[in-house]
Design an enzyme around this catalytic site. Structure first.
Site: not given
Length: 355
Positions: A66, A178, A212-213, A235, A322
């Site tokens: 993603h 990410d 995706e998130e 991922d 994150h």
């Protein structure tokens, strides 16, 4: 190891903002790069970039990561010119105060800072608590609501300002590893497959997926469109090699330890075995990630598209997910690309995916 000239492409991916739903800048970078290694490139109505190499080949295999990242959506500007926001994706609020951000506006990015009341003014009770998102704001240095609104239209998005930097032992730190590190790894896979296309039997479909998130919507619609027999999502995943983690909870996953292969109910066992075989034959050390239920990645939605897809998950070990300082290893990223290229080259029309 990844050539230094290729790292500059990863830097371009990182520097191109792409909060979920607003991925167009990074997708333009992806299109320009991946077209060199594929036969056709298109962008669907969701914004997924889909590129095919040897599209008439058998079996049809989809490689996806993603391209979206976490971000902030500007919802309100107060009388003093401070910007209030809603999160795009899942944040730990304690990691946000003091972060520098770029607010992306029609006239270009504007530097801002996520503000919070200073620790000196907090009550003794509040000092030990994580802040609430509603108690945070973005300060762009404006002196009035009118000035701020002229600069930043409501509905603008912001991202952390952190960019890619090098650390020791081929380690990198950045926001948005990410999952831009995985997009980079898959473009590297396509480059290697293109170099060996005379040996390629499978039809390979690269997807830089959106959203995706916020719910894996892009990968789901892309998989329906591509209609693959086999899919591998790439991922990042947590590591358990730093203080404050538990191997009993996360498994034994280490930075520099090689690609992480998931196994569990959402993973096709035949594809898992083929990935293990490809890694072993190449002499690539790999790590195992047992997942008893959902993987919380695009794998989960791809698996149940149409009549079902033989799906696997390959992950890049990553610390501090994150946050604005995610850490990954260039060695691990390179080995994910090499593993997937070897895996795809071993596929042919006789590949069995039935458990």
């Amino acid at each position: 190891m990844i050539d230094e000239s290729r790292v500059s492409f990863l830097e371009r991916l990182i520097s191109s903002p792409s909060p979920s739903g607003f991925e167009q800048p990074v997708q333009q970078v992806v299109r320009e790069e991946v077209k060199q290694y594929t036969d056709e490139v298109r962008t669907d109505v969701h914004g997924n970039v889909i590129a095919a190499l040897n599209p008439q080949g058998t079996p049809r295999v989809m490689l996806t990561a993603h391209g979206d990242e976490l971000g902030f959506l500007i919802r309100y500007i107060d009388e003093q010119g401070f910007l209030y926001f809603a999160p795009i994706g899942g944040f730990d609020p304690s990691t946000l105060p003091g972060n520098r951000v770029h607010v992306h506006t029609p006239s270009g990015p504007i530097l801002g800072v996520i503000g919070r009341s200073p620790v000196h003014t907090l009550s003794s009770e509040d000092r030990g608590k994580s802040p609430k998102l509603a108690d945070l704001w973005i300060d762009i240095g404006a002196t009035s609501q009118e000035e701020a609104r002229e600069l930043v239209p409501l509905g603008s998005v912001a991202t952390r300002a952190a960019l890619l930097e090098r650390m020791q032992n081929d380690t990198i730190v950045s926001r948005a590893l990410d999952d831009k590190s995985s997009v980079f790894a898959l473009v590297e896979t396509m480059r290697r497959l293109h170099e060996k296309r005379e040996a390629l039997k499978a039809g390979v479909f690269f997807v830089s997926a959106v959203q995706e998130e916020v719910g894996s919507r892009g990968a789901q619609t892309a998989a329906f469109s591509v209609d693959p027999l086999i899919a591998v999502a790439v991922d990042v995943t947590f590591t358990s090699d730093h203080p404050g983690t538990s191997k009993k909870d996360l498994g034994d996953v280490r930075l520099h330890g090689g690609p992480v292969l998931s196994i569990g109910g959402h993973i096709n066992p035949r594809i898992y075995q083929l990935l293990v075989k490809a890694a072993d034959e190449a002499g690539i050390a790999w790590q195992v990630d047992p997942q008893a239920a959902r993987t919380s990645t695009d794998t989960d939605v791809i698996q149940v598209v149409r009549g079902g897809v033989a799906t696997a998950l390959v992950s890049i070990p990553c610390r501090y997910l994150h946050t604005g300082s995610e850490i990954a290893s260039l060695k691990d990223i390179d080995e994910v690309a090499e593993l997937l290229a070897r895996f795809v080259l071993a596929l042919d029309k006789d590949t069995n995916v039935i458990p």
